[in-house]
Design a protein around this motif. Structure first.
Motif, PDB file in Angstrom:
ATOM      1  N   UNK A  79       0.848  -1.197   0.000  1.00 23.40           N
ATOM      2  CA  UNK A  79       0.000   0.000   0.000  1.00 23.40           C
ATOM      3  C   UNK A  79       0.885   1.249   0.000  1.00 23.40           C
ATOM      4  N   UNK A  80       0.853   2.041  -1.084  1.00 21.51           N
ATOM      5  CA  UNK A  80       1.703   3.233  -1.167  1.00 21.51           C
ATOM      6  C   UNK A  80       1.492   4.226  -0.026  1.00 21.51           C
ATOM      7  N   UNK A  81       0.348   4.197   0.617  1.00 18.05           N
ATOM      8  CA  UNK A  81       0.087   5.100   1.736  1.00 18.05           C
ATOM      9  C   UNK A  81       1.044   4.846   2.909  1.00 18.05           C
ATOM     10  N   UNK A  82       1.667   3.687   2.959  1.00 14.53           N
ATOM     11  CA  UNK A  82       2.544   3.317   4.062  1.00 14.53           C
ATOM     12  C   UNK A  82       4.023   3.333   3.674  1.00 14.53           C
ATOM     13  N   UNK A  83       4.349   4.004   2.559  1.00 17.80           N
ATOM     14  CA  UNK A  83       5.732   4.038   2.087  1.00 17.80           C
ATOM     15  C   UNK A  83       6.685   4.577   3.155  1.00 17.80           C
ATOM     16  N   UNK A  84       6.306   5.663   3.824  1.00 19.30           N
ATOM     17  CA  UNK A  84       7.170   6.225   4.874  1.00 19.30           C
ATOM     18  C   UNK A  84       7.328   5.271   6.048  1.00 19.30           C
ATOM     19  N   UNK A  85       6.259   4.556   6.378  1.00 20.77           N
ATOM     20  CA  UNK A  85       6.339   3.585   7.474  1.00 20.77           C
ATOM     21  C   UNK A  85       7.306   2.454   7.134  1.00 20.77           C
ATOM     22  N   UNK A  86       7.275   2.009   5.879  1.00 19.79           N
ATOM     23  CA  UNK A  86       8.190   0.945   5.448  1.00 19.79           C
ATOM     24  C   UNK A  86       9.630   1.446   5.546  1.00 19.79           C
ATOM     25  N   UNK A  87       9.871   2.669   5.096  1.00 15.96           N
ATOM     26  CA  UNK A  87      11.207   3.253   5.160  1.00 15.96           C
ATOM     27  C   UNK A  87      11.663   3.432   6.611  1.00 15.96           C
ATOM     28  N   UNK A  88      10.783   3.907   7.469  1.00 15.14           N
ATOM     29  CA  UNK A  88      11.113   4.071   8.888  1.00 15.14           C
ATOM     30  C   UNK A  88      11.410   2.730   9.546  1.00 15.14           C
ATOM     31  N   UNK A  89      10.691   1.707   9.150  1.00 15.61           N
ATOM     32  CA  UNK A  89      10.927   0.367   9.687  1.00 15.61           C
ATOM     33  C   UNK A  89      12.307  -0.133   9.263  1.00 15.61           C
ATOM     34  N   UNK A  90      12.670   0.099   8.008  1.00 10.96           N
ATOM     35  CA  UNK A  90      13.996  -0.304   7.527  1.00 10.96           C
ATOM     36  C   UNK A  90      15.090   0.414   8.314  1.00 10.96           C
ATOM     37  N   UNK A  91      14.910   1.703   8.574  1.00  5.89           N
ATOM     38  CA  UNK A  91      15.888   2.459   9.357  1.00  5.89           C
ATOM     39  C   UNK A  91      15.982   1.922  10.780  1.00  5.89           C
ATOM     40  N   UNK A  92      14.830   1.623  11.400  1.00  9.36           N
ATOM     41  CA  UNK A  92      14.832   1.064  12.752  1.00  9.36           C
ATOM     42  C   UNK A  92      15.602  -0.259  12.773  1.00  9.36           C
ATOM     43  N   UNK A  93      15.317  -1.110  11.782  1.00  7.96           N
ATOM     44  CA  UNK A  93      15.956  -2.417  11.721  1.00  7.96           C
ATOM     45  C   UNK A  93      17.463  -2.276  11.542  1.00  7.96           C
ATOM     46  N   UNK A  94      17.904  -1.392  10.660  1.00  8.73           N
ATOM     47  CA  UNK A  94      19.341  -1.187  10.447  1.00  8.73           C
ATOM     48  C   UNK A  94      20.005  -0.709  11.737  1.00  8.73           C
ATOM     49  N   UNK A  95      19.376   0.230  12.441  1.00  3.82           N
ATOM     50  CA  UNK A  95      19.940   0.707  13.711  1.00  3.82           C
ATOM     51  C   UNK A  95      19.985  -0.401  14.756  1.00  3.82           C
ATOM     52  N   UNK A 107      16.278  -1.975   1.086  1.00  5.03           N
ATOM     53  CA  UNK A 107      16.824  -3.261   1.521  1.00  5.03           C
ATOM     54  C   UNK A 107      17.743  -2.982   2.700  1.00  5.03           C
ATOM     55  N   UNK A 108      17.693  -3.820   3.714  1.00  2.00           N
ATOM     56  CA  UNK A 108      18.626  -3.717   4.828  1.00  2.00           C
ATOM     57  C   UNK A 108      19.632  -4.851   4.677  1.00  2.00           C
ATOM     58  N   UNK A 109      20.904  -4.480   4.607  1.00  3.32           N
ATOM     59  CA  UNK A 109      21.975  -5.462   4.435  1.00  3.32           C
ATOM     60  C   UNK A 109      22.940  -5.324   5.611  1.00  3.32           C
ATOM     61  N   UNK A 151      23.894  -1.468   6.189  1.00  5.50           N
ATOM     62  CA  UNK A 151      23.461  -0.385   5.312  1.00  5.50           C
ATOM     63  C   UNK A 151      22.016  -0.586   4.882  1.00  5.50           C
ATOM     64  N   UNK A 152      21.374   0.545   4.650  1.00  2.08           N
ATOM     65  CA  UNK A 152      20.037   0.563   4.081  1.00  2.08           C
ATOM     66  C   UNK A 152      20.222   0.985   2.634  1.00  2.08           C
ATOM     67  N   UNK A 153      19.799   0.134   1.724  1.00  4.26           N
ATOM     68  CA  UNK A 153      20.021   0.354   0.292  1.00  4.26           C
ATOM     69  C   UNK A 153      18.711   0.765  -0.363  1.00  4.26           C
ATOM     70  N   UNK A 154      18.726   1.918  -1.003  1.00  3.71           N
ATOM     71  CA  UNK A 154      17.536   2.384  -1.726  1.00  3.71           C
ATOM     72  C   UNK A 154      17.355   1.560  -2.992  1.00  3.71           C
ATOM     73  N   UNK A 155      16.100   1.323  -3.329  1.00  8.83           N
ATOM     74  CA  UNK A 155      15.759   0.627  -4.574  1.00  8.83           C
ATOM     75  C   UNK A 155      14.615   1.394  -5.236  1.00  8.83           C
ATOM     76  N   UNK A 156      14.170   0.930  -6.388  1.00  9.42           N
ATOM     77  CA  UNK A 156      13.001   1.545  -7.034  1.00  9.42           C
ATOM     78  C   UNK A 156      11.748   1.329  -6.196  1.00  9.42           C
TER      79      UNK A 156
END
Length: 92
Positions: free
Chosen positions: A31-47, A67-69, A58-63
C-alpha cells in the motif's frame, strides 16, 4: 546450553520490548500510503542490527522499498557462513 537459556530468560524483557517496537511499524509494502512507514521500519531495523554488534550495516535504496543489508565477518578463517534472509514488511 543452560547458560544460553539463562541469558535468554534474563534478557526476555528487553527482547520483548524490542520485538514490540519492531511490530508497531505499519510497514505494509503493498500500500503506497505506508511508504514512509516501510522506510522508517527499515531504518529502525538497520539501527537495531548495528546496536547488536554487526559492523557493516546499510540501508540500500531501490526503485521500490529499501533493503537492509548487514554482515559480521569476524568469526575466523575456518568459520562457516550463515545467511539469514527475512522480510521486514507486512501484509494487511
Amino acid at each position: 546450553m543452560n547458560h544460553i537459556l539463562n541469558y535468554l530468560e534474563g534478557q526476555k524483557g528487553i527482547h520483548m520490548t524490542e520485538l514490540f517496537d519492531f511490530l508497531k511499524f505499519k510497514s505494509i509494502s503493498s500500500d503506497p500510503a505506508f511508504k514512509n512507514d516501510v522506510s522508517n521500519c527499515a531504518d529502525w531495523l538497520a539501527n537495531h542490527i548495528k546496536n547488536i554488534g554487526f559492523e557493516h550495516v546499510e540501508t540500500i535504496s531501490t526503485k521500490g522499498h529499501p533493503i537492509v543489508y548487514a554482515e559480521w565477518m569476524n568469526a575466523g578463517e575456518n568459520a562457516k557462513t550463515v545467511l539469514i534472509y527475512g522480510h521486514y514488511d507486512v501484509q494487511p
